[in-house]
Design a protein around this motif. Structure first.
Motif, PDB file in Angstrom:
ATOM      1  N   ASN A  20     -41.315  13.559   5.586  1.00 12.04           N
ATOM      2  CA  ASN A  20     -41.613  13.334   6.954  1.00 12.04           C
ATOM      3  C   ASN A  20     -42.371  12.061   7.267  1.00 12.04           C
ATOM      4  OD1 ASN A  20     -40.459  15.805   7.609  1.00 12.04           O
ATOM      5  ND2 ASN A  20     -42.344  16.824   7.286  1.00 12.04           N
ATOM      6  N   ALA A  21     -43.202  11.671   6.376  1.00 12.10           N
ATOM      7  CA  ALA A  21     -44.137  10.498   6.434  1.00 12.10           C
ATOM      8  C   ALA A  21     -43.140   9.304   6.621  1.00 12.10           C
ATOM      9  CB  ALA A  21     -45.253  10.494   5.403  1.00 12.10           C
ATOM     10  N   TYR A  22     -42.188   9.119   5.615  1.00  7.65           N
ATOM     11  CA  TYR A  22     -41.239   8.216   5.460  1.00  7.65           C
ATOM     12  C   TYR A  22     -40.653   8.011   6.938  1.00  7.65           C
ATOM     13  CZ  TYR A  22     -37.010   5.351   4.784  1.00  7.65           C
ATOM     14  OH  TYR A  22     -35.930   4.561   4.918  1.00  7.65           O
ATOM     15  N   TYR A  23     -39.930   9.124   7.610  1.00 12.23           N
ATOM     16  CA  TYR A  23     -39.197   9.229   8.935  1.00 12.23           C
ATOM     17  C   TYR A  23     -40.149   8.785  10.109  1.00 12.23           C
ATOM     18  CZ  TYR A  23     -35.044  10.113   6.676  1.00 12.23           C
ATOM     19  OH  TYR A  23     -33.590  10.210   5.905  1.00 12.23           O
ATOM     20  N   ALA A  24     -41.630   9.166   9.982  1.00 18.31           N
ATOM     21  CA  ALA A  24     -42.344   8.910  11.090  1.00 18.31           C
ATOM     22  C   ALA A  24     -42.483   7.304  11.232  1.00 18.31           C
ATOM     23  CB  ALA A  24     -43.755   9.613  10.966  1.00 18.31           C
ATOM     24  N   ASN A  25     -42.771   7.091   9.902  1.00 19.66           N
ATOM     25  CA  ASN A  25     -42.942   5.315   9.463  1.00 19.66           C
ATOM     26  C   ASN A  25     -41.695   4.676  10.198  1.00 19.66           C
ATOM     27  OD1 ASN A  25     -42.568   2.871   7.943  1.00 19.66           O
ATOM     28  ND2 ASN A  25     -44.618   3.094   8.345  1.00 19.66           N
ATOM     29  N   ARG A  26     -40.456   5.096   9.814  1.00 21.81           N
ATOM     30  CA  ARG A  26     -39.205   4.777  10.190  1.00 21.81           C
ATOM     31  C   ARG A  26     -38.901   4.644  11.879  1.00 21.81           C
ATOM     32  NH1 ARG A  26     -33.427   6.531   7.949  1.00 21.81           N
ATOM     33  NH2 ARG A  26     -32.185   5.598   9.628  1.00 21.81           N
ATOM     34  N   ASP A  27     -39.357   5.944  12.381  1.00 21.88           N
ATOM     35  CA  ASP A  27     -39.296   5.844  13.810  1.00 21.88           C
ATOM     36  C   ASP A  27     -40.197   4.938  14.613  1.00 21.88           C
ATOM     37  OD1 ASP A  27     -37.783   7.909  13.611  1.00 21.88           O
ATOM     38  OD2 ASP A  27     -38.966   9.548  13.790  1.00 21.88           O
ATOM     39  N   GLU A  28     -41.566   4.790  14.059  1.00 24.65           N
ATOM     40  CA  GLU A  28     -42.428   3.635  14.399  1.00 24.65           C
ATOM     41  C   GLU A  28     -41.814   2.385  14.592  1.00 24.65           C
ATOM     42  OE1 GLU A  28     -46.883   2.165  13.554  1.00 24.65           O
ATOM     43  OE2 GLU A  28     -46.238   4.089  13.088  1.00 24.65           O
ATOM     44  N   TYR A  29     -40.983   1.869  13.433  1.00 28.71           N
ATOM     45  CA  TYR A  29     -40.475   0.566  13.520  1.00 28.71           C
ATOM     46  C   TYR A  29     -39.122   0.584  14.665  1.00 28.71           C
ATOM     47  CZ  TYR A  29     -42.502  -1.336   9.415  1.00 28.71           C
ATOM     48  OH  TYR A  29     -43.281  -2.008   8.499  1.00 28.71           O
ATOM     49  N   ASP A  30     -38.489   1.853  14.866  1.00 26.74           N
ATOM     50  CA  ASP A  30     -37.396   1.821  15.800  1.00 26.74           C
ATOM     51  C   ASP A  30     -37.807   1.720  16.958  1.00 26.74           C
ATOM     52  OD1 ASP A  30     -35.485   2.105  13.815  1.00 26.74           O
ATOM     53  OD2 ASP A  30     -35.260   4.412  13.790  1.00 26.74           O
ATOM     54  N   GLN A  31     -39.004   2.350  17.312  1.00 30.94           N
ATOM     55  CA  GLN A  31     -39.684   2.246  18.792  1.00 30.94           C
ATOM     56  C   GLN A  31     -40.158   0.800  19.160  1.00 30.94           C
ATOM     57  OE1 GLN A  31     -43.150   4.803  18.639  1.00 30.94           O
ATOM     58  NE2 GLN A  31     -41.808   6.490  19.174  1.00 30.94           N
ATOM     59  N   HIS A  32     -40.321  -0.074  18.174  1.00 28.57           N
ATOM     60  CA  HIS A  32     -40.776  -1.395  18.354  1.00 28.57           C
ATOM     61  C   HIS A  32     -39.434  -2.457  18.266  1.00 28.57           C
ATOM     62  CE1 HIS A  32     -44.993  -0.674  19.170  1.00 28.57           C
ATOM     63  NE2 HIS A  32     -44.957   0.052  17.765  1.00 28.57           N
ATOM     64  N   GLY A  33     -38.093  -1.757  18.213  1.00 24.70           N
ATOM     65  CA  GLY A  33     -37.159  -2.427  17.923  1.00 24.70           C
ATOM     66  C   GLY A  33     -36.897  -3.147  16.575  1.00 24.70           C
ATOM     67  N   GLN A  34     -37.704  -2.940  15.726  1.00 25.00           N
ATOM     68  CA  GLN A  34     -37.373  -3.492  14.386  1.00 25.00           C
ATOM     69  C   GLN A  34     -36.782  -2.557  13.340  1.00 25.00           C
ATOM     70  OE1 GLN A  34     -41.482  -4.029  13.384  1.00 25.00           O
ATOM     71  NE2 GLN A  34     -41.779  -5.837  14.839  1.00 25.00           N
TER      72      GLN A  34
END
Length: 65
Positions: A20-34
Motif C-alpha cells: 500500500n505504501a508503494y502504490y501510495a508513493n506511485r500515485d503521488e508521482y502520477d499526480q505530478h505527471g512523473q
C-alpha cells in the motif's frame, strides 16, 4: 492461560502495508505527471528501515483504537 498469541501480527500484514505504501508513493508521482523512478523491489530495499518504523507506529495506532 495466556492469550498473548492472539495479538501477534502476521507477516502478511506487513507485506500488505508495504504494498500500500508503494502504490501510495506511485500515485503521488502520477499526480505530478512523473513516472515512478524505481520498481517495487528497489523501493522496499531503499525504504525498508522507514517502512518498518512506520508499520510499528501504524500497529500501535490500530491497537489503541
Amino acid at each position: 492461560m495466556s492469550h498473548q498469541h492472539s495479538y501477534k501480527w502476521k507477516p502478511q500484514l506487513f507485506r500488505t502495508y508495504v504494498t500500500n505504501a508503494y502504490y501510495a508513493n506511485r500515485d503521488e508521482y502520477d499526480q505530478h505527471g512523473q513516472q515512478q523512478p524505481y520498481t517495487f523491489e528497489v523501493f522496499v530495499q531503499q525504504h525498508l528501515t522507514q517502512l518498518k518504523r512506520d508499520f510499528k507506529l501504524h500497529k500501535r495506532a490500530v491497537l489503541l483504537r
